[in-house]
Design an enzyme around this catalytic site. Structure first.
Site, PDB file in Angstrom:
ATOM      1  N   ARG A  88     -22.243   5.998   4.965  1.00  0.00           N
ATOM      2  CA  ARG A  88     -22.488   7.451   4.892  1.00  0.00           C
ATOM      3  C   ARG A  88     -21.222   8.209   4.479  1.00  0.00           C
ATOM      4  O   ARG A  88     -21.294   9.220   3.790  1.00  0.00           O
ATOM      5  CB  ARG A  88     -22.992   7.956   6.254  1.00  0.00           C
ATOM      6  CG  ARG A  88     -24.367   7.409   6.633  1.00  0.00           C
ATOM      7  CD  ARG A  88     -24.704   7.784   8.064  1.00  0.00           C
ATOM      8  NE  ARG A  88     -25.975   7.260   8.519  1.00  0.00           N
ATOM      9  CZ  ARG A  88     -26.151   6.041   9.038  1.00  0.00           C
ATOM     10  NH1 ARG A  88     -25.138   5.200   9.121  1.00  0.00           N
ATOM     11  NH2 ARG A  88     -27.344   5.657   9.457  1.00  0.00           N
ATOM     12  N   ASN A 120     -25.627  13.956   5.485  1.00  0.00           N
ATOM     13  CA  ASN A 120     -24.575  12.978   5.815  1.00  0.00           C
ATOM     14  C   ASN A 120     -23.331  13.142   4.962  1.00  0.00           C
ATOM     15  O   ASN A 120     -23.420  13.630   3.837  1.00  0.00           O
ATOM     16  CB  ASN A 120     -25.139  11.562   5.592  1.00  0.00           C
ATOM     17  CG  ASN A 120     -25.890  11.054   6.794  1.00  0.00           C
ATOM     18  OD1 ASN A 120     -25.448  11.237   7.912  1.00  0.00           O
ATOM     19  ND2 ASN A 120     -27.043  10.430   6.550  1.00  0.00           N
ATOM     20  N   ASP A 148     -30.231   7.521  16.082  1.00  0.00           N
ATOM     21  CA  ASP A 148     -29.834   6.162  16.484  1.00  0.00           C
ATOM     22  C   ASP A 148     -30.290   5.882  17.916  1.00  0.00           C
ATOM     23  O   ASP A 148     -30.686   4.772  18.257  1.00  0.00           O
ATOM     24  CB  ASP A 148     -28.305   6.010  16.394  1.00  0.00           C
ATOM     25  CG  ASP A 148     -27.784   6.504  15.069  1.00  0.00           C
ATOM     26  OD1 ASP A 148     -27.836   5.764  14.088  1.00  0.00           O
ATOM     27  OD2 ASP A 148     -27.365   7.684  15.005  1.00  0.00           O
TER      28      ASP A 148
END
Ligand SMILES: NC(=O)C1=CN([C@@H]2O[C@H](COP(=O)(O)OP(=O)(O)OC[C@H]3O[C@@H](n4cnc5c(N)ncnc54)[C@H](O)[C@@H]3O)[C@@H](O)[C@H]2O)C=CC1
Ligand SMILES: CC(=O)C(=O)O
Length: 302
Positions: A88, A120, A148
């Site tokens: 990223r 990102n 996540d």
């Protein structure tokens, strides 16, 4: 439905559209503004989403960047995305320019707006957005490791045969390669994960790799990820609009580490209301500090 709850989504690609779609069916916003540098994308997404908005209580329209700066909540999902094999952080130069243009075009931003960064590399862009916007630190957050953490909970829900929403475990640090799992504080039903029979045979490093590698797996298979983040971002907007005070891991400036990274935070009308200090084991603390250092090295450049 809250009477004055205008949410601007800047960047109407796959992520922005997924967020708009998830958000409108929460029926909590009066209006969603769709903004993009590409007018055809705005027109196409508004035409398509308006058919769905017809059976929700939220209206949808295209808007300018300037109007977005006057919304109650400004979500930024504009910018380049990773290609297969790309971290990223590789996006920073392109997406810094995009963010600078967007925030420049919004000024003067409504002083009580809450800004939610999704593009990102989200932690670094959240740090930059805080500086460029001039908004107080608590009013600028990034979706960070919420996605996540969701991925981790889905995984652990399977291992422990329980609904993922009943798994209390966090991914902390960078939404990226240096992220870590706070295993020592992870619980189900108030019981530490380490007290369950599954704990011994569980390959925790393999789970961490699966969680942090999930984005790349999806990107390899279909080119981009968007439903997961669309749902997470819609949930964060929900928490802000209704002042729900839910605790989610989001990217925010954390005094203790002196950088913008993800820690669990209580979220409501004015954005981040409190950041929680998760009890970490020695090795976990070292890994979180490493993640903070990796982010600091880039954040200091901006
Ligand atoms: N934080 C997270 O967990 C996640 C973040 N992302 C990130 O979200 C971002 C968007 O991803 P996608 O929607 O899949 O990409 P996309 O390519 O489908 O859409 C990006 C949109 O941004 C627009 N855009 C570019 N420059 C702009 C500007 N100056 N002003 C307004 N709009 C502008 C483009 O015209 C395009 O419509 C990427 O940076 C991606 O890495 C994606 C998934 C998860
Ligand atoms: C693309 C991205 O950041 C994710 O799906 O986690």
């Amino acid at each position: 439905m809250v009477a004055h709850s205008r949410v601007a989504i800047v960047g109407a690609g796959a992520v922005g559209a997924s967020l708009a779609y998830a958000l409108m069916f929460k029926n909590i916003c009066s209006e969603i503004l769709i903004v993009d540098i590409n007018p055809d994308i705005v027109r196409a997404q508004v035409l398509d989403l308006a058919d769905a908005a017809c059976i929700s209580h939220t209206s949808i329209r295209g808007a300018t960047t300037e109007e977005a700066g006057q919304a109650d909540i400004i979500v930024i999902s504009a910018g380049a995305k990773q290609k297969e094999g790309e971290p990223r952080t590789k996006l920073i130069e392109r997406n810094y320019r995009v963010l600078k243009n967007i925030i420049g075009g919004m000024q003067p931003i409504r002083p009580d707006a809450v800004m939610l960064m999704v593009a990102n590399p989200v932690d670094i862009l959240t740090h930059i957005a805080r500086k460029l916007s001039g908004l107080p630190a608590n009013q600028v957050m990034g979706s960070g490791t919420y996605l996540d953490t969701t991925r981790l909970r889905v995984h652990l829900g399977e291992v422990f045969d329980v609904n993922p929403q009943s798994v209390n475990a966090f991914v902390l640090g960078e939404h990226g390669d240096s992220q870590m799992v706070a295993w020592d504080s992870a619980t189900i039903g108030g019981q530490p994960l380490s007290s369950f029979p599954e704990w011994e045979s569980m390959d925790r490093r393999a789970i961490e790799r699966a969680v942090s590698g999930k984005a790349m797996e999806i990107i390899r298979l279909k080119g981009a990820t968007f439903y997961g983040i669309g749902a997470c971002a819609a949930d964060l907007v929900h928490t802000i609009v209704l002042n729900k005070k839910f605790v989610h891991p989001v990217s925010v400036f954390v005094e203790k580490y002196g950088v913008t990274l993800s820690m669990p935070a209580k979220i409501g009308w004015e954005g981040v209301q409190r950041v929680y200090d998760v009890p970490l084991g020695k090795e976990e603390e070292e890994r979180l500090v490493e993640s903070a250092e990796a982010l600091r090295a880039i954040q200091e450049l901006y």
